[in-house]
Design an enzyme around this catalytic site. Sequence first.
Site, short mmCIF file in Angstrom:
data_model
loop_
_atom_site.label_atom_id
_atom_site.label_comp_id
_atom_site.label_asym_id
_atom_site.label_seq_id
_atom_site.Cartn_x
_atom_site.Cartn_y
_atom_site.Cartn_z
N TYR A 68 32.14 -16.94 -0.41
CA TYR A 68 33.55 -16.80 -1.28
C TYR A 68 33.85 -15.60 -1.79
CZ TYR A 68 38.33 -17.84 -1.16
OH TYR A 68 39.60 -18.03 -0.83
N ALA A 70 31.74 -13.41 -2.94
CA ALA A 70 31.29 -12.50 -2.67
C ALA A 70 32.27 -11.56 -1.34
CB ALA A 70 29.86 -12.79 -2.14
#
Length: 166
Positions: A68, A70
């Site tokens: 998430y 990233a």
Amino acid sequence: MNNAGTGILKLFVENTEGDWDLTLDVNLKGVFLCCRRVVPEMSKQQSGAIVNIASIAAFHYTVPHVPYAASKAGVVALTRDLAYEVGRVGIRVNAIAPGPIETPLMSSGLTAEQKAAYARGVPLGRLGRPEDIGEAVVFLVSDAASFITGATLVVSGGADLSVMRA
């Protein structure tokens, strides 16, 4: 506004390749596809405003959800670089990085105690409401923001000022 999102609360070593792919497909590829769809028409009109939804997780640890975070960092970079590319044809591209907002995505997998802990960790003393994000979007697409592009506006009640732990 690009607002699709998903997240899986797991430690990095517990995430599968499928978890990674799903999260990046929804959170980052979805923004890419939406932008790619509207930019040609906005270019013809020589105007437009795009608002992408990132997250404070792009900048700070919040909970265990590496894919998430990233993906949302990718949204910030996509926003910045696209703004540079399309600014000369009159298109503004910005992002909003919400903190803890009371949405079904946030509520899924969290107990009432965990949500209360989040609220206690927010300097303004509450979780955000979807309306808080909506009002920021309205500002970014308005003439009041006509000289803002490539920016990521944090809307977090100050939650980004320290590491969040539920």
